[in-house]
Write a protein that holds these residues in place. Structure first.
Motif, PDB file in Angstrom:
ATOM      1  N   UNK A 189      47.294  35.617 106.314  1.00 33.22           N
ATOM      2  CA  UNK A 189      46.183  34.795 105.855  1.00 33.22           C
ATOM      3  C   UNK A 189      44.842  35.333 106.305  1.00 33.22           C
ATOM      4  N   UNK A 190      44.725  35.662 107.590  1.00 33.51           N
ATOM      5  CA  UNK A 190      43.483  36.202 108.119  1.00 33.51           C
ATOM      6  C   UNK A 190      42.648  35.167 108.828  1.00 33.51           C
ATOM      7  N   UNK A 191      41.371  35.441 108.965  1.00 35.27           N
ATOM      8  CA  UNK A 191      40.463  34.632 109.769  1.00 35.27           C
ATOM      9  C   UNK A 191      39.967  33.398 109.034  1.00 35.27           C
ATOM     10  N   UNK A 192      39.872  33.474 107.723  1.00 33.53           N
ATOM     11  CA  UNK A 192      39.340  32.366 106.925  1.00 33.53           C
ATOM     12  C   UNK A 192      40.469  31.870 106.016  1.00 33.53           C
ATOM     13  N   UNK A 193      41.176  30.854 106.490  1.00 25.61           N
ATOM     14  CA  UNK A 193      42.332  30.331 105.779  1.00 25.61           C
ATOM     15  C   UNK A 193      42.076  28.853 105.495  1.00 25.61           C
ATOM     16  N   UNK A 194      42.200  28.468 104.232  1.00 23.31           N
ATOM     17  CA  UNK A 194      41.958  27.075 103.867  1.00 23.31           C
ATOM     18  C   UNK A 194      43.039  26.157 104.419  1.00 23.31           C
ATOM     19  N   UNK A 195      44.279  26.630 104.429  1.00 20.75           N
ATOM     20  CA  UNK A 195      45.385  25.830 104.940  1.00 20.75           C
ATOM     21  C   UNK A 195      46.416  26.791 105.503  1.00 20.75           C
ATOM     22  N   UNK A 196      46.860  26.567 106.748  1.00 19.07           N
ATOM     23  CA  UNK A 196      47.814  27.481 107.375  1.00 19.07           C
ATOM     24  C   UNK A 196      48.778  26.693 108.245  1.00 19.07           C
ATOM     25  N   UNK A 197      50.067  26.988 108.091  1.00 13.64           N
ATOM     26  CA  UNK A 197      51.109  26.294 108.845  1.00 13.64           C
ATOM     27  C   UNK A 197      52.199  27.253 109.270  1.00 13.64           C
ATOM     28  N   UNK A 198      52.838  26.902 110.401  1.00 11.42           N
ATOM     29  CA  UNK A 198      54.013  27.636 110.855  1.00 11.42           C
ATOM     30  C   UNK A 198      54.915  26.682 111.615  1.00 11.42           C
ATOM     31  N   UNK A 199      56.178  27.081 111.776  1.00 13.93           N
ATOM     32  CA  UNK A 199      57.164  26.252 112.462  1.00 13.93           C
ATOM     33  C   UNK A 199      56.978  26.355 113.972  1.00 13.93           C
ATOM     34  N   UNK A 200      57.000  25.200 114.614  1.00 11.51           N
ATOM     35  CA  UNK A 200      56.923  25.183 116.069  1.00 11.51           C
ATOM     36  C   UNK A 200      57.717  23.996 116.587  1.00 11.51           C
ATOM     37  N   UNK A 201      58.745  24.282 117.375  1.00  7.46           N
ATOM     38  CA  UNK A 201      59.543  23.207 117.958  1.00  7.46           C
ATOM     39  C   UNK A 201      60.412  22.518 116.946  1.00  7.46           C
ATOM     40  N   UNK A 202      59.948  21.380 116.443  1.00 10.00           N
ATOM     41  CA  UNK A 202      60.742  20.598 115.489  1.00 10.00           C
ATOM     42  C   UNK A 202      59.956  20.258 114.239  1.00 10.00           C
ATOM     43  N   UNK A 203      58.938  21.056 113.920  1.00  7.69           N
ATOM     44  CA  UNK A 203      58.155  20.796 112.728  1.00  7.69           C
ATOM     45  C   UNK A 203      57.080  21.843 112.540  1.00  7.69           C
ATOM     46  N   UNK A 204      56.295  21.673 111.484  1.00  4.34           N
ATOM     47  CA  UNK A 204      55.230  22.624 111.187  1.00  4.34           C
ATOM     48  C   UNK A 204      53.934  22.186 111.871  1.00  4.34           C
ATOM     49  N   UNK A 205      53.177  23.165 112.336  1.00 10.13           N
ATOM     50  CA  UNK A 205      51.908  22.906 113.000  1.00 10.13           C
ATOM     51  C   UNK A 205      50.866  23.876 112.457  1.00 10.13           C
ATOM     52  N   UNK A 206      49.622  23.743 112.944  1.00 15.35           N
ATOM     53  CA  UNK A 206      48.539  24.578 112.451  1.00 15.35           C
ATOM     54  C   UNK A 206      47.658  25.016 113.615  1.00 15.35           C
ATOM     55  N   UNK A 207      46.522  25.598 113.312  1.00 18.03           N
ATOM     56  CA  UNK A 207      45.586  26.059 114.327  1.00 18.03           C
ATOM     57  C   UNK A 207      45.080  24.902 115.168  1.00 18.03           C
ATOM     58  N   UNK A 208      44.764  25.191 116.407  1.00 16.84           N
ATOM     59  CA  UNK A 208      44.275  24.186 117.334  1.00 16.84           C
ATOM     60  C   UNK A 208      43.048  23.493 116.750  1.00 16.84           C
ATOM     61  N   UNK A 209      43.094  22.173 116.742  1.00 17.62           N
ATOM     62  CA  UNK A 209      41.975  21.403 116.228  1.00 17.62           C
ATOM     63  C   UNK A 209      42.076  21.037 114.770  1.00 17.62           C
ATOM     64  N   UNK A 210      43.047  21.598 114.063  1.00 13.35           N
ATOM     65  CA  UNK A 210      43.210  21.254 112.654  1.00 13.35           C
ATOM     66  C   UNK A 210      44.256  20.148 112.505  1.00 13.35           C
ATOM     67  N   UNK A 211      43.886  19.012 111.929  1.00  9.11           N
ATOM     68  CA  UNK A 211      44.881  17.958 111.709  1.00  9.11           C
ATOM     69  C   UNK A 211      45.856  18.368 110.603  1.00  9.11           C
ATOM     70  N   UNK A 212      47.069  17.865 110.686  1.00  8.54           N
ATOM     71  CA  UNK A 212      48.043  18.138 109.643  1.00  8.54           C
ATOM     72  C   UNK A 212      47.647  17.406 108.368  1.00  8.54           C
ATOM     73  N   UNK A 213      47.756  18.093 107.251  1.00 10.73           N
ATOM     74  CA  UNK A 213      47.489  17.471 105.962  1.00 10.73           C
ATOM     75  C   UNK A 213      48.729  16.704 105.499  1.00 10.73           C
ATOM     76  N   UNK A 214      48.595  15.831 104.488  1.00 10.64           N
ATOM     77  CA  UNK A 214      49.750  15.039 104.042  1.00 10.64           C
ATOM     78  C   UNK A 214      50.974  15.878 103.684  1.00 10.64           C
ATOM     79  N   UNK A 215      50.781  17.072 103.127  1.00 12.23           N
ATOM     80  CA  UNK A 215      51.934  17.904 102.762  1.00 12.23           C
ATOM     81  C   UNK A 215      52.772  18.226 103.981  1.00 12.23           C
ATOM     82  N   UNK A 216      52.121  18.624 105.082  1.00 12.08           N
ATOM     83  CA  UNK A 216      52.851  18.958 106.303  1.00 12.08           C
ATOM     84  C   UNK A 216      53.429  17.710 106.963  1.00 12.08           C
ATOM     85  N   UNK A 217      52.690  16.624 106.949  1.00 10.20           N
ATOM     86  CA  UNK A 217      53.198  15.381 107.530  1.00 10.20           C
ATOM     87  C   UNK A 217      54.475  14.943 106.818  1.00 10.20           C
TER      88      UNK A 217
END
Length: 567
Positions: free
Chosen positions: A187-215
């Motif tokens: 994705x790079x430095x400027x990504x509109x939406x970015x997710x990856x698996x962590x633990x037991x679900x998908x997460x994103x960059x620090x400070x970014x709330x999960x959007x409804x799709x990820x929730x």
């Protein structure tokens, strides 16, 4: 595929600067919003796809593609009807996840991306642990000392999605993966939406709330984890691979079918379920971001990690890998059908970040008796003692590395004369070991010419140079002999690996597909750094000369040329 001519375009100075590079502030802060871009002077090419889907299958070697190709019936079968390059190359020596993903959508080798490995040692960092992860901000402390703050700050160049957004700000750049480093490097430095698996679900960059799709996806996955799931069926054509191979008195591999016990997060990750979850979230992100519906092209990067986890945990030749690839093929098929149903004009490229190698215990039974596990004398503690014995220097932390291959560093507080003696002693010690194919110092690599021509013929030092970045690379780069697996002792979850300069780790398939295109197969070697310039030409994105290490691949199977005017 709709044909077009890719014409050279002259940009104004402001627009050209926006395409060439990102502002330093954006490079330093991966969550930052891009500065307002100038009005675009260039429109996408006539007939350009509305959505670029870039897929990486972690550890999907060209060998696995060839071995299972006749059994694919889903998404991989569809892609195999397009433009097929079965001998793609991650041309560099450091065949790991982070360097490999950094080449796919930047179009440059790790020597320019700065991503020399998954981890490297930086003795200047202000913390006790001097190992730096390729996708972390080591300057920020996490709440849990065992954790880290994910970041793309180490990537030195823009990705294709960033270049597109710099010219066409309305375009969307979205990335999802089973691993943070894969999503961030594609994705790079400027990504509109970015997710990856962590633990037991998908997460994103620090400070970014999960959007409804990820929730929503996390909620569904939580129910699966809570309940568990039965094993996958073994296809008839996989039955010959279902044979136990003992690795110790307590465990064996080769017959697994991925039954999921309730609450077992590790088993979920190391199974086809992770890829299915990643693809499901990717589909939801298409809708959430309205990908492929705008006036300018969007980019969706999808990195599928389960093949790598399965390869590490079970090797590449058991029932586990056979089931994994069948399920992956089916999941990709469902993904493409979902895109078709949404009426999106999309083009796909699929490749891998690196290949992989089976465990020596099974290779020895399958006509490769020379394969074996690496000698522990190549671990940093043993090398420190050996170099200290030859030089009289203090052995404590004298030699540092992240394993028994790749980059090796000497302790930074050595006086220049002592460092020179230690370096000579270290290289001599390495070359005297029967498991070692080559050992190059940083000065030797820096002075060597870059690889040219077909990547399969590059010298070992040229392969090393392609992933050498002086500010981060080691004092020495160690290369093991072909067939030597750099895991001294196997254990549950880690029986086989990759990372060598040999073709079983460098060679990956590269497949392009778009509805209506004329398919063809080109067996001559190409490189993963050819992907970005190929896609840039396909959508009519002007890129400055020298921006890419790769070349545009003509995807027209006839007399047309999707690369158009070539420099």
């Amino acid at each position: 595929m709709a044909l077009r001519t890719f014409r050279s375009v002259t940009l104004g100075a402001a627009a050209l600067a926006a395409v060439m590079a990102l502002p330093p502030a954006v490079l330093a802060r991966p969550s930052a919003k891009p500065a307002p871009a100038p009005a675009a002077a260039v429109q996408p090419a006539a007939g350009a796809p509305k959505l670029i889907v870039a897929i990486s299958i972690d550890q999907f070697s060209a060998d696995l593609f060839a071995q299972y190709r006749s059994h694919f019936t889903g998404g991989l079968a569809r892609l195999a009807s397009g433009a097929v390059f079965p001998a793609g190359y991650q041309s560099h020596a450091a065949t790991e996840t982070c360097p490999g993903h950094s080449t796919i959508l930047t179009g440059v080798h790790p020597a320019r991306t700065g991503i020399i490995a998954n981890t490297w040692i930086d003795q200047t960092v202000a913390r006790a642990k001097k190992t730096v992860y390729c996708a972390e901000d080591e300057g920020r402390a996490a709440a849990d000392p065992k954790d880290y703050i994910a970041s793309v700050g180490h990537l030195l160049v823009p990705t294709l999605g960033e270049r597109i957004k710099a010219l066409w700000p309305a375009s969307r750049n979205v990335a999802v993966s089973g691993k943070d480093r894969a999503a961030l490097m594609m994705g790079g430095h400027v990504i509109d939406s970015v997710y990856w698996w962590k633990g037991a679900g998908f997460t994103s960059l620090d400070g970014r709330p999960l959007t409804p799709a990820a929730v929503n996806e996390n909620k569904a996955l939580g129910e699966v984890l809570a309940q568990g799931a039965p094993e996958f069926p073994l296809p008839e054509w996989c039955s010959a691979k279902a044979r136990a191979v003992p690795l110790s008195s307590t465990f064996s591999v080769g017959t697994g079918r991925f039954a999921l016990a309730a609450g077992d997060k590790t088993a979920f990750r190391t199974s086809p379920r992770l890829d299915r979850a990643t693809i499901d979230l990717a589909t939801e992100l298409v809708d959430e971001n309205k990908l492929g519906k705008g006036a300018t092209p969007d980019v969706l990067s999808v990195s599928l990690s389960a093949t790598d986890y399965v390869g590490h945990g079970y090797g590449t030749e058991g029932s586990e890998m056979c089931i994994q690839l069948q399920q992956l093929d089916l999941a990709l098929g469902d993904f493409f059908v979902a895109l078709d149903q949404r009426g999106i004009d999309y083009a796909v490229v699929l490749t891998a970040d690196h290949g992989g190698f089976d465990m020596p215990e099974r290779l020895g039974e399958q006509a490769l008796p020379a394969s074996h596990r690496v000698n522990k004398a190549l671990l940093p503690e043993a090398l420190s003692a050996a170099v200290a014995a030859k030089t009289g220097l203090d052995a404590s932390g004298l030699v540092l590395s992240d394993g028994a291959s790749g980059d090796i560093w000497l302790r930074r507080d050595l006086a220049p004369a002592d460092k020179a003696r230690a370096l000579d002693a270290l290289k001599a010690e390495l070359l005297a070991n029967p498991d070692v194919a080559a050992a190059f110092t940083a000065d030797e690599i820096a002075a060597a010419p870059a690889g040219t021509g077909s990547p399969e013929t590059w010298s070992l030092i040229a392969r090393a140079k392609a992933s050498f970045y002086k500010p981060r690379s080691g004092d020495v780069v160690l290369m093991l002999k072909r067939g030597v697996v750099p895991i001294p002792t196997p254990g549950p979850g880690f029986v086989a690996t990759h990372g060598s300069p040999w073709d079983y780790d460098r060679r990956v398939p590269i497949l392009f597909w778009r509805k209506g295109m004329t398919g063809f197969e080109q067996p001559s070697p190409v490189e993963t750094v050819d992907i970005a310039p190929t896609l840039a030409a396909l959508i009519g994105l002007p890129v400055p000369a020298g921006a890419f290490d790769g070349r545009c691949l003509d995807l027209d199977g006839g007399t047309g040329d999707t690369c158009g005017a070539r420099p």
